[in-house]
Design a protein around this motif. Sequence first.
Motif, PDB file in Angstrom:
ATOM      1  N   UNK A 199       0.824  -1.206   0.000  1.00 48.17           N
ATOM      2  CA  UNK A 199       0.000   0.000   0.000  1.00 48.17           C
ATOM      3  C   UNK A 199       0.859   1.257   0.000  1.00 48.17           C
ATOM      4  N   UNK A 200       1.927   1.250   0.777  1.00 47.06           N
ATOM      5  CA  UNK A 200       2.823   2.396   0.869  1.00 47.06           C
ATOM      6  C   UNK A 200       4.043   2.134  -0.011  1.00 47.06           C
ATOM      7  N   UNK A 201       4.267   2.947  -1.063  1.00 42.85           N
ATOM      8  CA  UNK A 201       5.417   2.708  -1.948  1.00 42.85           C
ATOM      9  C   UNK A 201       6.752   2.734  -1.204  1.00 42.85           C
ATOM     10  N   UNK A 202       6.868   3.579  -0.185  1.00 38.95           N
ATOM     11  CA  UNK A 202       8.119   3.650   0.572  1.00 38.95           C
ATOM     12  C   UNK A 202       8.362   2.336   1.296  1.00 38.95           C
ATOM     13  N   UNK A 203       7.318   1.802   1.944  1.00 38.41           N
ATOM     14  CA  UNK A 203       7.447   0.527   2.653  1.00 38.41           C
ATOM     15  C   UNK A 203       7.705  -0.622   1.680  1.00 38.41           C
ATOM     16  N   UNK A 204       7.069  -0.541   0.510  1.00 37.18           N
ATOM     17  CA  UNK A 204       7.245  -1.601  -0.488  1.00 37.18           C
ATOM     18  C   UNK A 204       8.703  -1.685  -0.930  1.00 37.18           C
ATOM     19  N   UNK A 205       9.291  -0.544  -1.258  1.00 40.03           N
ATOM     20  CA  UNK A 205      10.664  -0.580  -1.757  1.00 40.03           C
ATOM     21  C   UNK A 205      11.683  -0.743  -0.630  1.00 40.03           C
ATOM     22  N   UNK A 206      11.270  -0.449   0.607  1.00 37.46           N
ATOM     23  CA  UNK A 206      12.120  -0.818   1.733  1.00 37.46           C
ATOM     24  C   UNK A 206      12.195  -2.341   1.840  1.00 37.46           C
ATOM     25  N   UNK A 207      11.040  -2.998   1.614  1.00 38.07           N
ATOM     26  CA  UNK A 207      11.028  -4.469   1.602  1.00 38.07           C
ATOM     27  C   UNK A 207      11.882  -5.000   0.448  1.00 38.07           C
ATOM     28  N   UNK A 208      11.791  -4.370  -0.729  1.00 38.55           N
ATOM     29  CA  UNK A 208      12.610  -4.777  -1.869  1.00 38.55           C
ATOM     30  C   UNK A 208      14.090  -4.686  -1.526  1.00 38.55           C
ATOM     31  N   UNK A 209      14.502  -3.593  -0.881  1.00 38.15           N
ATOM     32  CA  UNK A 209      15.907  -3.426  -0.511  1.00 38.15           C
ATOM     33  C   UNK A 209      16.362  -4.522   0.450  1.00 38.15           C
ATOM     34  N   UNK A 210      15.482  -4.897   1.377  1.00 38.38           N
ATOM     35  CA  UNK A 210      15.833  -5.961   2.322  1.00 38.38           C
ATOM     36  C   UNK A 210      16.024  -7.293   1.606  1.00 38.38           C
ATOM     37  N   UNK A 211      15.125  -7.593   0.677  1.00 41.24           N
ATOM     38  CA  UNK A 211      15.237  -8.853  -0.057  1.00 41.24           C
ATOM     39  C   UNK A 211      16.500  -8.865  -0.910  1.00 41.24           C
ATOM     40  N   UNK A 212      16.753  -7.790  -1.634  1.00 37.31           N
ATOM     41  CA  UNK A 212      17.931  -7.718  -2.498  1.00 37.31           C
ATOM     42  C   UNK A 212      19.211  -7.868  -1.680  1.00 37.31           C
ATOM     43  N   UNK A 213      19.240  -7.253  -0.508  1.00 40.15           N
ATOM     44  CA  UNK A 213      20.429  -7.344   0.334  1.00 40.15           C
ATOM     45  C   UNK A 213      20.711  -8.779   0.774  1.00 40.15           C
ATOM     46  N   UNK A 214      19.662  -9.600   0.881  1.00 38.96           N
ATOM     47  CA  UNK A 214      19.843 -10.981   1.339  1.00 38.96           C
ATOM     48  C   UNK A 214      20.154 -11.963   0.207  1.00 38.96           C
ATOM     49  N   UNK A 215      19.736 -11.639  -1.018  1.00 41.10           N
ATOM     50  CA  UNK A 215      19.876 -12.626  -2.094  1.00 41.10           C
ATOM     51  C   UNK A 215      20.906 -12.240  -3.146  1.00 41.10           C
ATOM     52  N   UNK A 216      21.303 -10.984  -3.212  1.00 43.90           N
ATOM     53  CA  UNK A 216      22.222 -10.531  -4.263  1.00 43.90           C
ATOM     54  C   UNK A 216      23.589 -10.218  -3.684  1.00 43.90           C
ATOM     55  N   UNK A 217      24.606 -10.739  -4.321  1.00 44.06           N
ATOM     56  CA  UNK A 217      25.984 -10.367  -4.010  1.00 44.06           C
ATOM     57  C   UNK A 217      26.631  -9.909  -5.299  1.00 44.06           C
ATOM     58  N   UNK A 218      27.482  -8.906  -5.221  1.00 48.62           N
ATOM     59  CA  UNK A 218      28.073  -8.329  -6.422  1.00 48.62           C
ATOM     60  C   UNK A 218      29.554  -8.130  -6.219  1.00 48.62           C
ATOM     61  N   UNK A 219      30.335  -8.613  -7.213  1.00 49.10           N
ATOM     62  CA  UNK A 219      31.771  -8.375  -7.187  1.00 49.10           C
ATOM     63  C   UNK A 219      32.192  -7.400  -8.262  1.00 49.10           C
ATOM     64  N   UNK A 220      31.282  -7.129  -9.207  1.00 52.46           N
ATOM     65  CA  UNK A 220      31.649  -6.282 -10.336  1.00 52.46           C
ATOM     66  C   UNK A 220      30.825  -5.018 -10.443  1.00 52.46           C
ATOM     67  N   UNK A 221      29.674  -4.970  -9.759  1.00 57.44           N
ATOM     68  CA  UNK A 221      28.844  -3.788  -9.835  1.00 57.44           C
ATOM     69  C   UNK A 221      28.185  -3.648 -11.202  1.00 57.44           C
ATOM     70  N   UNK A 222      28.027  -2.414 -11.637  1.00 59.46           N
ATOM     71  CA  UNK A 222      27.383  -2.138 -12.923  1.00 59.46           C
ATOM     72  C   UNK A 222      28.226  -2.699 -14.046  1.00 59.46           C
ATOM     73  N   UNK A 223      27.570  -3.229 -15.057  1.00 53.15           N
ATOM     74  CA  UNK A 223      28.266  -3.784 -16.204  1.00 53.15           C
ATOM     75  C   UNK A 223      29.129  -2.707 -16.854  1.00 53.15           C
TER      76      UNK A 223
END
Length: 570
Positions: A199-223
């Motif tokens: 319902x709240x876009x801020x809360x939604x993308x805060x949840x997205x950031x939490x999920x991404x932080x747990x599942x994504x690891x990056x050694x190269x960053x942007x292509x």
Amino acid sequence: MNAASTGAPNFLETVAGTAPAPYRCALIGPPNAGKTTLFNAFTGARAKVANFAGVTVQRRVGRLRGEPREVKLIDLPGAYSLEPESQAEAVVQEVLSGTHPGEARPDALLLVLDATTLPRSLGLAAETLHLGIPMILVLTMIDEVRARGQRIDVMKLSELLGIPVLGVVGTKGVGMLQLRRALALPERWWRPKTLPPVADPVARYAWVDQVVAQVCTSAAGIDARTERADRLLLHPVWGVLTFAVVMIALFQSIFVLAAPAMDAIEAGIGWLASVSAQFLPAGLIQDFWVNGVLAGVGSVVVFVPQIAILFLLIHFLEDVGYMSRAAFVVDRVMGGVGLQGRSFVPLLSSCACAVPGILAARTIPSHKDRLATILVAPLMTCSARLPVYTLIIAAFIPAERLWGFAGLQGLVMLALYLLGALAALGSAALLSRTLLRGTPARFYMELPPYRLPSPRLLAQQVWGSVKAFLVRAGTVILALSLLFWVLLSFPRVEAAPGMNTQQTAQAQIEQSMAGHIGRAIEPIIAPLGYDWRIGVGLTASLVAREVIVSTLAQIYAVGDENFEGLRAAL
């Protein structure tokens, strides 16, 4: 992975001894995520394309191949969110909620997200989870993630979302077998335990950031390759120059690459006409076949190589990722006439045909910009005019080179296309300052990573476009060619004593119904230097522009026993 691996219950229980029931599965995802690639792979590209009831938003419907169970796949339009800003997104939201008239709610969903843009795409996943529809998340371009030195923990993402997650590479077949097996057995999917806030876009993308932080690891960053290319292609100066070079090369290629194929087709049609004249008895049947069918339709088919090359280059630039960059570059120019960069793709599509260009305008969120784009799209130079332009240029513009590399004919063709673009942009500027005055809309567009398109997919796209053109234009041209053959051939004129074949044919044209039409309008077009034969062609072109080529070909072929092609006759 199954329900037991995460402790989540099955949402459906399989009934032993009963045949699996058919079901409807919808593919949803943002534009350029790879939905259509998966859809074509599973249906064999033998899809039925239609509009949703009451709106000009297309969907593709097909059946899952190679499975005894009937699975109906529906490829929905691309959507960034279920909070719609465009007509296409509104239709997607209505279909998934079961409120769109005449469309049943899907039984299952295939959510397709680009793994390289996962942080921006998971917001759509959060919204879709709340629909309560059984769903699988498919991550495409997973090979590009690995090539960049990044990693996505698919098992962890599945655990957090509570749904099956599969990584695939559609163009290479990686992961496709597992996905096909999963599609055949939706009873083994499950519903999520917990739902993210939406319902709240801020809360939604805060949840997205939490999920991404747990599942994504990056050694190269942007292509790095994409970043280097964008520094050039999105530059305010070099980007515009690159765009100009690409457009010039595109129109030069239409002439240079198509010339051998056009000559071969022209020679083949001439050979077929001469053979037909030898084997068919002289009279009405021979006249119908040689001067009606071959001279009419053949004079348009000869331009198919140029149309195919135009479609090939447009599809290639779109698939490789350049079209969205071009839209960004020309946004400054489009903004000056009251449009936005998003209008660039529909207007460029109108260079192939105004109809798909107008349909493509449905993705523009702003009603004002969408209406302005639709109104000016027919002013762009479409492929229906290409045979006419090609005929005129080949007849009157010498095949010379300027500065040692640029063909004069190709430059004239480019100038004609630019003239159409200037007419469209000028009309858009007038509309935006008068009838369609309003607040400029926001412009945002996903810039996909650069990737080489699959040759098979590219071939399917080009063939589909050329086939659609041939079916649409060919049926109209054939019907009108036969109609004008009748107008040119009746009433029949008998050969008078002392008249040779050429004189009889000329008398036939002048005394025919078409000849009377041309004579009637000749006083109107005479100041332009046109005679009655051109008048007949202009009358025919009111139905379809390209028909003037086949009509003139019939008139000149009947009137000249040494006819060697319409370009030579002109």
